[in-house]
Design an enzyme around this catalytic site. Structure first.
Site, mmCIF file in Angstrom:
data_model
loop_
_atom_site.group_PDB
_atom_site.id
_atom_site.type_symbol
_atom_site.label_atom_id
_atom_site.label_comp_id
_atom_site.label_asym_id
_atom_site.label_seq_id
_atom_site.Cartn_x
_atom_site.Cartn_y
_atom_site.Cartn_z
ATOM 1 N N TRP A 52 19.743 -84.670 153.130
ATOM 2 C CA TRP A 52 20.087 -85.677 154.140
ATOM 3 C C TRP A 52 19.080 -85.703 155.279
ATOM 4 O O TRP A 52 18.694 -84.654 155.797
ATOM 5 C CB TRP A 52 21.467 -85.343 154.712
ATOM 6 C CG TRP A 52 21.805 -86.117 155.945
ATOM 7 C CD1 TRP A 52 21.540 -85.760 157.232
ATOM 8 C CD2 TRP A 52 22.472 -87.371 156.007
ATOM 9 N NE1 TRP A 52 22.009 -86.720 158.093
ATOM 10 C CE2 TRP A 52 22.590 -87.725 157.367
ATOM 11 C CE3 TRP A 52 23.003 -88.256 155.046
ATOM 12 C CZ2 TRP A 52 23.198 -88.903 157.795
ATOM 13 C CZ3 TRP A 52 23.611 -89.423 155.476
ATOM 14 C CH2 TRP A 52 23.707 -89.736 156.824
ATOM 15 N N ASP A 55 18.218 -89.248 162.310
ATOM 16 C CA ASP A 55 17.396 -89.687 163.452
ATOM 17 C C ASP A 55 16.011 -89.044 163.543
ATOM 18 O O ASP A 55 15.877 -87.826 163.405
ATOM 19 C CB ASP A 55 18.092 -89.340 164.776
ATOM 20 C CG ASP A 55 19.548 -89.700 164.820
ATOM 21 O OD1 ASP A 55 20.052 -90.294 163.857
ATOM 22 O OD2 ASP A 55 20.193 -89.373 165.834
ATOM 23 N N SER A 116 20.051 -84.564 168.071
ATOM 24 C CA SER A 116 18.843 -85.291 168.484
ATOM 25 C C SER A 116 18.383 -85.008 169.901
ATOM 26 O O SER A 116 19.160 -84.610 170.768
ATOM 27 C CB SER A 116 19.073 -86.794 168.333
ATOM 28 O OG SER A 116 19.105 -87.098 166.972
#
Ligand SMILES: *[C@@H]1O[C@H](CO)[C@@H](O)[C@H](O)[C@H]1NC(C)=O
Ligand SMILES: *[C@@H]1O[C@H](CO)[C@@H](O)[C@H](O)[C@H]1NC(C)=O
Ligand SMILES: *[C@@H]1O[C@H](CO)[C@@H](O)[C@H](O)[C@H]1NC(C)=O
Ligand SMILES: *[C@@H]1O[C@H](CO)[C@@H](O)[C@H](O)[C@H]1NC(C)=O
Ligand SMILES: *[C@@H]1O[C@H](CO)[C@@H](O)[C@H](O)[C@H]1NC(C)=O
Ligand SMILES: *[C@@H]1O[C@H](CO)[C@@H](O)[C@H](O)[C@H]1NC(C)=O
Length: 601
Positions: A52, A55, A116
């Site tokens: 996976w 961002d 992020s």
């Protein structure tokens, strides 16, 4: 593991003159076999080897190297706890080398995940990262990390600040709605500023923090921006754009010829608004209202989220990366063993009108262009298609410009047609009109049973013409169980004075389209069953009743970018002319490392 790849790459690099052709040929036939099993892997869009990805994070240009960090799940093709900051580097934004993970959950302040964040380069060329840690209590806290060795242009190792977290959720904010710190900007008052995305009482917001030393941060009384009736504001981005040049600006630039962009990711899209930033008053005044609905400006009107920009000081430009999610099912992602792409990096600047941004694939993409097919001045009668043949249609860069000779015959615009996405569904590629649909059929089979239509329609409005741009995935695959939403946007050009232009980057399962020289971007994901690899075709088409003329069409077969471990570094070493360096750049940058690694093998 990545260190080992790097070691191999450096070793190969040393052996370059002795020839490693046979090895590359072997890997090429392996990659052809792999392509058949994995028809949706891309050739020039950034992907991780497996698992996976979401961002983009911490983008920066440092000591001659571009850094892309990204959200990555090392354990699965699906999202879960345990997200790390994966790390890849590049000399040209096209070819990438995967390095070791930069940040992994390890401490109480990020033990559940490293989410992020952004990089800031402090004075004296000192990079720092701010990121959101998911702590042991699933609180979202902001943390700081610095490179272990600032002399290493690859910034391979990062050290988390011992006094993390440096910012905790403020009173009144739920601890799971507080994330994604931006790149910091510096004011003439000597203070650093960042925003952090948040949400409360149905209001999305960018909470502003200030700091004198980058370690101690205090919350401003008011958020820098709020918007009611949205979902959580994720991945905010706040940066200046020049009003009199297409050059990019450092994030701290503030002068009379700047406008500011406030971008946030919510309701599944990346929205932005232009405005004026007053640093003394800590106020951002938008030029237009942002509503979180259809008339708003979006960076991309298709599948594109959590984007982040950075200033590239090497070429004085601002560059945007964005996450492109899958459109298939989680079962498909498990079967493929991966999920998620990065859109091709785009240069971004303010349009001459001052009313919107322009985005265009970075110029380095041209290094991948191979064989060109050009067509000039071709009439396309109503109901016709024209195949752009002799190119690798599953992996191609197409530019086309259309002329409409009898605009006054365009059909009337209905004032009730306010939502372009709905209009693109109602007037999809199967619905003939007067001017339009005309455009490209990408990843199509010869019988057109599978096809993705990227097209335009032109309507006559009250005192101007209206151009609609659509991307119709409804026939992109014989498979049903995938998201085939038809995307659309109005393109703000005057077809009386401008050609209607389209550039489309097609890459196996992603189609990125740029209308009107980059005024509207629409990215889609498609999963053809038949139109894969050599079986794929690309056509121009016109299903309107009025003829259109192709002023010019250029299509380039695209080479595969070298994205991966050592092998891609070898290819970068091969092209020494690119950076004008005399030596393999990686070895030049860290020779001792190369020697050590070489002797270890
Ligand atoms: C830091 O990086 C430089 C350049 O790669 C290298 O020469 C030096 O040995 C490194 N220092 C340490 C302490 O690892
Ligand atoms: C909030 O959004 C919903 C759904 O998009 C809409 O129906 C409603 O009118 C909006 N409310 C306000 C106050 O804007
Ligand atoms: C990603 O795409 C899948 C499939 O279309 C969708 O179910 C999911 O909500 C998307 N995720 C995000 C975060 O947009
Ligand atoms: C395609 O390539 C073949 C072989 O090189 C050539 O014979 C043919 O004329 C080309 N077709 C077009 C439309 O360029
Ligand atoms: C295409 O448009 C027609 C006419 O509006 C409609 O009946 C059909 O459902 C549309 N197809 C899709 C996939 O939306
Ligand atoms: C090397 O890079 C330059 C600059 O992008 C490009 O023009 C040239 O074609 C490349 N050479 C090879 C052999 O790939």
């Amino acid at each position: 593991m990545a260190t080992l790849f790097l070691a191999i790459a450096c070793l190969c690099c040393a052996l370059l003159s002795c020839g490693i052709g046979a090895e590359l040929e072997g890997s090429q036939s392996r990659s052809i076999a792999a392509a058949r099993e994995q028809p949706y892997r891309t050739s020039y869009h950034f992907q991780s080897p497996r698992n996976w990805l979401n961002d983009p994070n911490g983008l920066m240009y440092y000591k001659g190297v571009y850094h892309l960090f990204y959200q990555y799940n090392p354990h699965s093709a699906l999202f879960s706890n345990g997200i790390v900051w994966a790390h890849s580097v590049s000399y040209d934004l096209v070819n990438w080398v995967h390095l070791n993970h930069a940040l992994e959950p390890s401490e109480p302040f990020d033990v559940k995940s490293c989410w992020s964040g952004s990089a800031t380069i402090l004075p004296g060329s000192r990079p720092v990262i701010l990121y959101t840690g998911i702590d042991a209590n699933y609180r979202q806290v902001q943390n700081l990390a610095i490179p272990k060795n600032e002399s290493d242009p690859f910034l391979q190792e990062w050290v988390k600040f011992s006094q993390n977290p440096i910012i905790v959720p403020p009173i009144g904010i739920e601890p799971d709605n507080f994330r994604d710190p931006t790149t910091a900007w510096w004011g003439p008052d000597g203070k650093w500023r960042i925003i952090v995305g948040s949400w409360r009482d149905n209001i999305g917001m960018a909470i502003l923090y200030q700091s004198d030393d980058f370690f101690h941060w205090s919350k401003s009384e008011h958020p820098l921006f709020t918007l009611s009736n949205t979902s959580m504001w994720e991945c905010p981005d706040f940066f200046p754009v020049s009003t009199d040049s297409t050059n990019g600006m450092d994030t701290s630039t503030l002068n009379p010829s700047t406008k500011h962009v406030m971008k946030a990711s919510f309701n599944s899209h990346d929205y932005y608004v232009l405005g004026t930033y007053n640093l003394e008053l800590e106020r951002f005044s938008p030029d237009d209202d942002l509503k979180g609905a259809s008339p708003d400006l979006r960076l991309d009107y298709g599948k594109y989220y959590a984007s982040k920009s950075f200033f590239d000081s090497a070429k004085n430009r601002r560059i945007l990366f964005g996450w492109v999610n899958e459109s298939d099912s989680t079962e498909d992602d498990i079967a493929k063993g991966w999920s998620g792409l990065q859109a091709f990096p785009r240069e971004i600047w303010l349009d001459r009108s001052g009313k919107q941004l322009i985005q265009w694939p970075v110029e380095e993409i041209k290094t991948l262009r191979d064989k060109n097919i050009g067509v000039k001045s071709l009439g396309l009668d109503g109901g016709s298609t024209y195949e752009v043949s002799n190119i690798t249609a599953s992996q191609v860069d197409v530019e086309v410009a259309f002329e409409l000779p009898k605009l006054e015959e365009a059909e009337l615009m209905d004032p009730n047609w306010v939502d372009p996405q709905i209009l693109c569904s109602e007037k999809n590629a199967s619905v003939g009109g007067m001017y339009g649909p005309f455009g490209l059929l990408a990843l199509a089979t010869k019988d057109l049973r599978e096809q993705t239509a990227i097209f335009f329609r032109v309507f006559r409005g009250h005192n101007r013409y209206i151009v609609l741009m659509c991307s119709d995935q409804s026939r992109s695959s014989l498979r049903n169980e995938i998201d085939k939403t038809i995307y659309g946007a109005f393109l703000d050009i005057d077809p009386q004075v401008e050609k209607i232009s389209l550039r489309t980057l097609i890459d196996h399962s992603i189609i990125e389209s740029f209308g009107g020289e980059g005024k509207v971007c629409i990215t889609s994901r498609v999963y053809p069953v038949l139109a894969i690899d050599e079986a794929a075709r690309v056509y121009t088409f016109n299903y309107g009743t009025l003829s259109v003329r192709i002023e010019r069409l250029d299509a380039w077969s695209m080479r595969k970018a070298r994205i991966g471990p050592g092998e891609s570094l070898v290819s970068q070493c091969e092209n020494l002319s690119f950076r004008g360096s005399e030596e393999c750049p990686s070895c030049a940058a860290s020779p001792s490392h190369c020697e050590e690694s070489a002797s270890a093998i």
